[in-house]
Design a protein around this motif. Structure first.
Motif, PDB file in Angstrom:
ATOM      1  N   LEU A  57     -31.729  66.073 -48.897  1.00 42.69           N
ATOM      2  CA  LEU A  57     -33.182  65.920 -48.961  1.00 42.69           C
ATOM      3  C   LEU A  57     -33.579  65.026 -50.126  1.00 42.69           C
ATOM      4  O   LEU A  57     -34.504  64.213 -50.021  1.00 42.69           O
ATOM      5  CB  LEU A  57     -33.861  67.285 -49.097  1.00 42.69           C
ATOM      6  N   ALA A  58     -32.859  65.182 -51.234  1.00 45.33           N
ATOM      7  CA  ALA A  58     -33.148  64.340 -52.403  1.00 45.33           C
ATOM      8  C   ALA A  58     -32.937  62.876 -52.063  1.00 45.33           C
ATOM      9  O   ALA A  58     -33.739  62.007 -52.434  1.00 45.33           O
ATOM     10  CB  ALA A  58     -32.247  64.756 -53.562  1.00 45.33           C
ATOM     11  N   ALA A  59     -31.854  62.597 -51.320  1.00 42.45           N
ATOM     12  CA  ALA A  59     -31.554  61.207 -50.947  1.00 42.45           C
ATOM     13  C   ALA A  59     -32.624  60.650 -50.011  1.00 42.45           C
ATOM     14  O   ALA A  59     -33.076  59.513 -50.167  1.00 42.45           O
ATOM     15  CB  ALA A  59     -30.182  61.148 -50.280  1.00 42.45           C
ATOM     16  N   ILE A  60     -33.039  61.456 -49.041  1.00 42.30           N
ATOM     17  CA  ILE A  60     -34.056  60.995 -48.082  1.00 42.30           C
ATOM     18  C   ILE A  60     -35.390  60.783 -48.795  1.00 42.30           C
ATOM     19  O   ILE A  60     -36.080  59.783 -48.580  1.00 42.30           O
ATOM     20  CB  ILE A  60     -34.205  62.009 -46.926  1.00 42.30           C
ATOM     21  N   ALA A  61     -35.739  61.750 -49.652  1.00 49.40           N
ATOM     22  CA  ALA A  61     -37.017  61.643 -50.367  1.00 49.40           C
ATOM     23  C   ALA A  61     -37.061  60.398 -51.232  1.00 49.40           C
ATOM     24  O   ALA A  61     -38.096  59.733 -51.351  1.00 49.40           O
ATOM     25  CB  ALA A  61     -37.227  62.892 -51.228  1.00 49.40           C
ATOM     26  N   GLU A  62     -35.933  60.089 -51.815  1.00 49.96           N
ATOM     27  CA  GLU A  62     -35.850  58.912 -52.673  1.00 49.96           C
ATOM     28  C   GLU A  62     -36.118  57.642 -51.856  1.00 49.96           C
ATOM     29  O   GLU A  62     -36.882  56.767 -52.266  1.00 49.96           O
ATOM     30  CB  GLU A  62     -34.455  58.843 -53.292  1.00 49.96           C
ATOM     31  N   SER A  63     -35.497  57.572 -50.678  1.00 50.02           N
ATOM     32  CA  SER A  63     -35.681  56.398 -49.815  1.00 50.02           C
ATOM     33  C   SER A  63     -37.100  56.303 -49.281  1.00 50.02           C
ATOM     34  O   SER A  63     -37.634  55.206 -49.089  1.00 50.02           O
ATOM     35  CB  SER A  63     -34.703  56.457 -48.642  1.00 50.02           C
ATOM     36  N   ALA A  64     -37.688  57.467 -49.019  1.00 50.90           N
ATOM     37  CA  ALA A  64     -39.029  57.480 -48.421  1.00 50.90           C
ATOM     38  C   ALA A  64     -40.085  56.908 -49.362  1.00 50.90           C
ATOM     39  O   ALA A  64     -41.191  56.585 -48.933  1.00 50.90           O
ATOM     40  CB  ALA A  64     -39.403  58.900 -48.018  1.00 50.90           C
ATOM     41  N   THR A  65     -39.737  56.778 -50.637  1.00 49.64           N
ATOM     42  CA  THR A  65     -40.715  56.257 -51.590  1.00 49.64           C
ATOM     43  C   THR A  65     -40.642  54.735 -51.715  1.00 49.64           C
ATOM     44  O   THR A  65     -41.467  54.122 -52.380  1.00 49.64           O
ATOM     45  CB  THR A  65     -40.485  56.868 -52.992  1.00 49.64           C
ATOM     46  N   LEU A  66     -39.640  54.135 -51.085  1.00 52.63           N
ATOM     47  CA  LEU A  66     -39.459  52.687 -51.223  1.00 52.63           C
ATOM     48  C   LEU A  66     -40.516  51.928 -50.416  1.00 52.63           C
ATOM     49  O   LEU A  66     -40.686  52.177 -49.224  1.00 52.63           O
ATOM     50  CB  LEU A  66     -38.054  52.278 -50.761  1.00 52.63           C
ATOM     51  N   ASP A  67     -41.203  51.031 -51.071  1.00 52.43           N
ATOM     52  CA  ASP A  67     -42.292  50.304 -50.412  1.00 52.43           C
ATOM     53  C   ASP A  67     -41.787  49.122 -49.580  1.00 52.43           C
ATOM     54  O   ASP A  67     -42.432  48.705 -48.632  1.00 52.43           O
ATOM     55  CB  ASP A  67     -43.283  49.778 -51.466  1.00 52.43           C
ATOM     56  N   ASP A  68     -40.644  48.583 -49.974  1.00 48.85           N
ATOM     57  CA  ASP A  68     -40.188  47.359 -49.318  1.00 48.85           C
ATOM     58  C   ASP A  68     -39.236  47.627 -48.154  1.00 48.85           C
ATOM     59  O   ASP A  68     -38.421  46.794 -47.794  1.00 48.85           O
ATOM     60  CB  ASP A  68     -39.529  46.428 -50.342  1.00 48.85           C
ATOM     61  N   ILE A  69     -39.310  48.813 -47.580  1.00 52.61           N
ATOM     62  CA  ILE A  69     -38.443  49.172 -46.446  1.00 52.61           C
ATOM     63  C   ILE A  69     -39.327  49.519 -45.241  1.00 52.61           C
ATOM     64  O   ILE A  69     -40.314  50.252 -45.375  1.00 52.61           O
ATOM     65  CB  ILE A  69     -37.566  50.404 -46.819  1.00 52.61           C
ATOM     66  N   ASP A  70     -38.981  48.986 -44.063  1.00 49.48           N
ATOM     67  CA  ASP A  70     -39.725  49.328 -42.847  1.00 49.48           C
ATOM     68  C   ASP A  70     -39.163  50.575 -42.180  1.00 49.48           C
ATOM     69  O   ASP A  70     -39.899  51.416 -41.681  1.00 49.48           O
ATOM     70  CB  ASP A  70     -39.661  48.157 -41.850  1.00 49.48           C
ATOM     71  N   PHE A  71     -37.837  50.653 -42.125  1.00 47.90           N
ATOM     72  CA  PHE A  71     -37.187  51.789 -41.464  1.00 47.90           C
ATOM     73  C   PHE A  71     -36.103  52.382 -42.339  1.00 47.90           C
ATOM     74  O   PHE A  71     -35.270  51.664 -42.887  1.00 47.90           O
ATOM     75  CB  PHE A  71     -36.514  51.343 -40.151  1.00 47.90           C
ATOM     76  N   VAL A  72     -36.123  53.704 -42.458  1.00 48.99           N
ATOM     77  CA  VAL A  72     -34.989  54.411 -43.045  1.00 48.99           C
ATOM     78  C   VAL A  72     -34.311  55.136 -41.887  1.00 48.99           C
ATOM     79  O   VAL A  72     -34.934  55.951 -41.204  1.00 48.99           O
ATOM     80  CB  VAL A  72     -35.429  55.414 -44.133  1.00 48.99           C
ATOM     81  N   ILE A  73     -33.075  54.779 -41.637  1.00 44.81           N
ATOM     82  CA  ILE A  73     -32.337  55.384 -40.526  1.00 44.81           C
ATOM     83  C   ILE A  73     -31.262  56.288 -41.107  1.00 44.81           C
ATOM     84  O   ILE A  73     -30.412  55.837 -41.884  1.00 44.81           O
ATOM     85  CB  ILE A  73     -31.730  54.284 -39.621  1.00 44.81           C
ATOM     86  N   VAL A  74     -31.333  57.568 -40.772  1.00 45.20           N
ATOM     87  CA  VAL A  74     -30.439  58.553 -41.387  1.00 45.20           C
ATOM     88  C   VAL A  74     -29.455  59.086 -40.347  1.00 45.20           C
ATOM     89  O   VAL A  74     -29.864  59.613 -39.309  1.00 45.20           O
ATOM     90  CB  VAL A  74     -31.242  59.729 -41.987  1.00 45.20           C
ATOM     91  N   ASP A  75     -28.188  58.926 -40.639  1.00 44.17           N
ATOM     92  CA  ASP A  75     -27.142  59.514 -39.805  1.00 44.17           C
ATOM     93  C   ASP A  75     -26.901  60.930 -40.323  1.00 44.17           C
ATOM     94  O   ASP A  75     -26.169  61.142 -41.277  1.00 44.17           O
ATOM     95  CB  ASP A  75     -25.865  58.653 -39.913  1.00 44.17           C
ATOM     96  N   VAL A  76     -27.581  61.894 -39.682  1.00 42.45           N
ATOM     97  CA  VAL A  76     -27.544  63.272 -40.186  1.00 42.45           C
ATOM     98  C   VAL A  76     -26.207  63.941 -39.852  1.00 42.45           C
ATOM     99  O   VAL A  76     -25.715  64.771 -40.599  1.00 42.45           O
ATOM    100  CB  VAL A  76     -28.713  64.094 -39.592  1.00 42.45           C
ATOM    101  N   GLY A  77     -25.623  63.570 -38.707  1.00 40.34           N
ATOM    102  CA  GLY A  77     -24.363  64.203 -38.296  1.00 40.34           C
ATOM    103  C   GLY A  77     -24.611  65.266 -37.236  1.00 40.34           C
ATOM    104  O   GLY A  77     -25.507  65.123 -36.408  1.00 40.34           O
TER     105      GLY A  77
END
Lengths: 106, 348
Positions: free
Chosen positions: B87-107
């Motif tokens: 969750l910490a990793a996802i939350a960190e990415s979700a704050t990035l302004d210069d990204i259109d898509f965060v794609i997470v391979d959850v497993g």
């Protein structure tokens, strides 16, 4: 005369040689109060015998727990039986009340 | 920013599809971050964030309770710590302004379930630990525990946001339907939106696979499509020859379509006024054979469907009401409540 540090339930006549409340045994590490493992076991045995005589012996003839509300063992047995026969729902479980759920449209 | 969580049954090709999706999004001009949760949990940034949160818990909760100072490292074996790191990793990415898509391979689907449950459970735990007196006395102080709650709230909003979608992957076999049912139950109960289901490795008739095996897989694939007819299901073929899944590029959304910008809004829960009380409707995809339990303790309800449990705080308008009826349907749970005379102050 009984030693003041000897507990009331200690008979002082334990067969164990090192259990006599004399000065020499009192000075040895674990027996500061005049007790030893042997005397502790003997005391526990006496307590158990006392409890058995008072509680278990009278219960020996009790067939139906409901007929002997003054008997400690019968009272406990009736309590356990009562808990087991309670309906499972709705019930209180650590402050939770369970609500029946209807099913529709499946 | 759009967040895509991909999860599937073991060996169904979830990682391959996650990577293919990311590749196509890049080819379509999007700025993409691909996160493999198995790796993300080990990254130093995630560790640092998790360490900070664990430190918050340790200092604010345990020390307040007169326990000895506990180092975050000493809590590394707490149940759920892996999900915490994820969750910490996802939350960190979700704050990035210069990204259109965060794609997470959850497993695996179980990992997805634990991920969704962890955010909710931690928030519940934190709220339980913050007594009303503590909340009032320290309301204006930036305590680690209140920071943790704020962060968890942000994560939960992110996971249930209209910009977040879950994509499920399964194989065309007997496990497919059961696994998807469970995944859909968890995601619906925890307010995550599934926007696509992939049935992967479906053999084509023209390829040289064993005829009977090939026919069984295609039949199962068709059953899955029919069973989940209310969801968009995409069948991906099994490449002829080496048995590897198709590594074709998979579009997240068609470029230029409305969906590129934002998802359609959806209704997760609603409160309707009845003549004598209220009806609280919660969306959940409930299987016909599911074992259901609904409990109430103070201002919370416990919803247990099969092995999935969620504890919800009652909306404030419903807190002084008693539950009079609960009805489950394939699309959700409707809880009817009426004002409880024992807790409503009488004006007479």
């Amino acid at each position: 005369m009984a030693d003041r540090s000897t507990p009331w339930w200690f008979s002082g006549d334990s067969s164990a040689g090192d259990s006599a409340p004399d000065d020499s045994s009192r000075s040895s590490g674990s027996a500061e109060s005049g007790m030893s493992i042997g005397s502790l076991i003997a005391g526990a045995q006496q307590l158990f015998d006392w409890a058995s005589e008072l509680v278990l012996a009278p219960h020996a003839d009790h067939a139906d727990p409901r007929e002997h509300p003054d008997c400690l063992v019968c009272k406990g047995t009736a309590l356990v039986q009562g808990v087991r026969s309670e309906p499972s729902a709705p019930r209180a479980e650590r402050g939770i009340s369970w609500i029946p759920v209807e099913r529709q449209g499946f | 920013m759009r967040l895509l969580l991909l999860s599937g049954t073991g060996g169904a090709g979830t990682s391959t599809i996650a990577r293919a999706t990311a590749m196509q999004a890049v080819a379509d001009g999007a700025r993409v971050q691909l996160i493999d949760l198995a790796d993300a949990q080990e990254t130093s940034a995630a560790r640092s964030a998790a360490s900070q949160w664990l430190g918050a818990l340790a200092s604010d909760v345990l020390v307040l309770r007169a326990a000895e100072q506990v180092l975050p490292e000493e809590l590394a074996m707490l149940p759920g710590v892996d999900e915490f790191l994820a969750l910490a990793a996802i939350a960190e990415s979700a704050t990035l302004d210069d990204i259109d898509f965060v794609i997470v391979d959850v497993g695996p689907i179980d990992a997805l379930a634990r991920l969704l449950m962890t955010a909710d459970t931690l928030d519940l735990l934190a709220s339980s630990l913050m007594t009303p007196a503590m909340a009032i006395a320290r309301a204006d102080l930036d305590t680690p525990l209140s920071e943790l709650r704020t962060e968890l709230q942000r994560i939960r909003e992110c996971l249930s946001s209209a910009d977040t979608a879950v994509r499920l992957v399964c194989l065309p076999d007997e496990r497919g339907i059961a696994s998807l049912e469970r995944a859909l139950l968890v995601t619906s109960l925890y307010e995550a939106h599934v926007d696509l289901v992939y049935v992967n490795q479906v053999p084509r008739g023209k390829d040289s696979w064993p005829k009977r095996w090939s026919a069984t897989r295609r039949r199962m694939s068709q059953r899955i499509v029919e069973h989940f007819s209310d969801l968009p299901v995409r069948v991906l073929p099994l490449r002829d020859g080496d048995g590897a899944p198709v590594v074709e590029r998979i579009r997240v959304v068609e470029k230029g379509s409305q969906a590129w910008a934002a998802h359609a809004t959806r209704s997760i829960e609603s409160i309707d006024s009845l003549g004598s009380g209220f009806a609280w409707t919660l969306a959940a995809r409930i299987p016909a054979s599911a074992a259901l339990r609904l409990g109430r303790t103070d201002d919370r309800v416990i919803i247990a469907i099969d092995a999935v449990t969620r504890v919800r705080s009652l909306p404030s308008v419903l807190r002084r009401c008693e539950i009079t009826r609960a009805v489950a349907s394939p699309t959700g749970l409707r809880i009817e409540l009426a004002p409880d005379p024992s807790v409503w102050r009488s004006n007479g």
